[in-house]
Each structure stands twice: as structure tokens, then as C-alpha cells.
Design a protein around this motif. Structure first.
Motif, PDB file in Angstrom:
ATOM      1  N   LEU A  27       0.826  -1.204   0.000  1.00  0.00           N
ATOM      2  CA  LEU A  27       0.000   0.000   0.000  1.00  0.00           C
ATOM      3  C   LEU A  27       0.862   1.255   0.000  1.00  0.00           C
ATOM      4  O   LEU A  27       1.920   1.295   0.636  1.00  0.00           O
ATOM      5  N   ASN A  28       0.356   2.281  -0.668  1.00  0.00           N
ATOM      6  CA  ASN A  28       1.006   3.586  -0.573  1.00  0.00           C
ATOM      7  C   ASN A  28       0.627   4.218   0.765  1.00  0.00           C
ATOM      8  O   ASN A  28      -0.179   3.671   1.522  1.00  0.00           O
ATOM      9  N   VAL A  29       1.200   5.359   1.064  1.00  0.00           N
ATOM     10  CA  VAL A  29       0.988   6.015   2.361  1.00  0.00           C
ATOM     11  C   VAL A  29      -0.485   6.305   2.607  1.00  0.00           C
ATOM     12  O   VAL A  29      -1.009   6.040   3.694  1.00  0.00           O
ATOM     13  N   GLY A  35      -6.066   2.420   6.252  1.00  0.00           N
ATOM     14  CA  GLY A  35      -6.200   1.090   6.843  1.00  0.00           C
ATOM     15  C   GLY A  35      -5.948   1.067   8.327  1.00  0.00           C
ATOM     16  O   GLY A  35      -6.710   0.466   9.086  1.00  0.00           O
ATOM     17  N   ILE A  36      -4.892   1.737   8.766  1.00  0.00           N
ATOM     18  CA  ILE A  36      -4.560   1.705  10.198  1.00  0.00           C
ATOM     19  C   ILE A  36      -5.481   2.601  11.017  1.00  0.00           C
ATOM     20  O   ILE A  36      -5.476   2.521  12.243  1.00  0.00           O
ATOM     21  N   TYR A  84      -0.923  -4.717   9.494  1.00  0.00           N
ATOM     22  CA  TYR A  84      -0.197  -3.710   8.725  1.00  0.00           C
ATOM     23  C   TYR A  84       1.244  -3.695   9.214  1.00  0.00           C
ATOM     24  O   TYR A  84       1.490  -3.538  10.414  1.00  0.00           O
ATOM     25  N   ILE A  85       2.184  -3.838   8.288  1.00  0.00           N
ATOM     26  CA  ILE A  85       3.594  -3.986   8.649  1.00  0.00           C
ATOM     27  C   ILE A  85       4.423  -2.944   7.908  1.00  0.00           C
ATOM     28  O   ILE A  85       4.193  -2.679   6.723  1.00  0.00           O
ATOM     29  N   TYR A  86       5.404  -2.378   8.613  1.00  0.00           N
ATOM     30  CA  TYR A  86       6.316  -1.432   7.965  1.00  0.00           C
ATOM     31  C   TYR A  86       7.708  -1.520   8.580  1.00  0.00           C
ATOM     32  O   TYR A  86       7.903  -2.085   9.648  1.00  0.00           O
ATOM     33  N   VAL A 108      -2.823  -9.135   5.114  1.00  0.00           N
ATOM     34  CA  VAL A 108      -1.499  -8.601   5.415  1.00  0.00           C
ATOM     35  C   VAL A 108      -1.201  -7.456   4.455  1.00  0.00           C
ATOM     36  O   VAL A 108      -1.333  -7.597   3.235  1.00  0.00           O
ATOM     37  N   TYR A 109      -0.767  -6.323   5.033  1.00  0.00           N
ATOM     38  CA  TYR A 109      -0.481  -5.131   4.254  1.00  0.00           C
ATOM     39  C   TYR A 109       0.933  -4.644   4.565  1.00  0.00           C
ATOM     40  O   TYR A 109       1.351  -4.623   5.722  1.00  0.00           O
TER      41      TYR A 109
END
Length: 130
Positions: A27-29, A35-36, A84-86, A108-109
Motif C-alpha cells: 500500500l502507498n501512504v 487502513g490503520i 499492517y507492517i512497515y 497482510v499489508y
């Protein structure tokens, strides 16, 4: 003809097995932020604790991908909740997201280009002073 049928059935079986795993959505920002913002999601920062203290997205849980207990900690999360993972630039989080997807997580994102892209869009981060 028998070989062709066997090959077709093998490919069908292989693709059916793979489709049971969730796929990671990059996903883009803007989309990651949307999402979050929803209720009942898991936000995971897979960087080191030092990087996490320096800056992280509010509400994130730090699970260091380089730690020996990484797999155990990821597997302990709720697999039914959107995850959501970064990381810093997207590489570590992509690996972590693939691991989660291959271990039964339903949604999963991954944040494309990590927290660097988040900050380039002037999104807020949290710093923990020591």
C-alpha cells in the motif's frame, strides 16, 4: 496425452495450495493510513528497538525482524485481524509480511517504501526520548 493431463493436474494442485495463503498487499501512504485508522487492526514495526525509539507510527508494536524470537512473536498475533507492517524503506517489512501471509494471516499489508515514505508525506511519527 497422459503426461499433459498429469502436468495440468499438478499445476492446478500447486496453484490451489498457494491460493490458500493470504497475499501481501503493498500500500502507498494514503491507503496504509486509511487502513490503520480502522478499528481492530494490528500495526507492526519490524525495525530494531533503537530505530523504533527514534521514530515510529503511533500505535505500532515493535517486533524486530532480526531478533531470534521474531517468528514466535509474529505467530502469537491474531491471524484474523488485518495486519499492517512497515520498516524503514520496505525491504524488511516485505519479508515479514510474506512470513505472516505464509503462516495463516488472513489480511497482510505492507507499507511501500516504509516509514521513509510516511514521513515524506508529512505524516506524524512518535519519538521516545531516553
Amino acid at each position: 496425452m497422459k503426461t499433459l493431463t498429469t502436468l495440468f493436474l499438478g499445476l492446478f494442485f500447486f496453484s490451489s495450495c498457494n491460493s490458500q495463503n493470504a497475499s501481501v498487499k503493498n500500500l502507498n501512504v494514503t491507503d496504509f493510513d486509511k487502513g490503520i485508522s480502522k478499528a481492530d487492526v494490528q500495526l507492526i514495526d519490524v525495525r530494531t528497538p533503537e530505530e523504533f525509539k527514534e521514530k515510529h507510527i503511533s500505535g505500532a508494536k515493535n517486533i524486530n525482524i532480526n531478533a531470534s524470537n521474531f517468528e514466535t512473536e509474529i505467530k502469537a498475533l491474531d491471524k484474523t485481524k488485518p495486519t499492517y507492517i512497515y520498516c524503514l524503506a520496505g525491504g524488511r517489512s516485505k519479508k515479514a509480511a510474506d512470513f505472516a501471509a505464509n503462516n495463516g494471516f488472513k489480511e497482510v499489508y505492507n507499507l511501500e517504501f516504509g516509514i521513509n515514505s510516511w514521513m515524506s508525506e508529512n505524516k506524524a511519527v512518535v519519538s521516545v526520548s531516553t
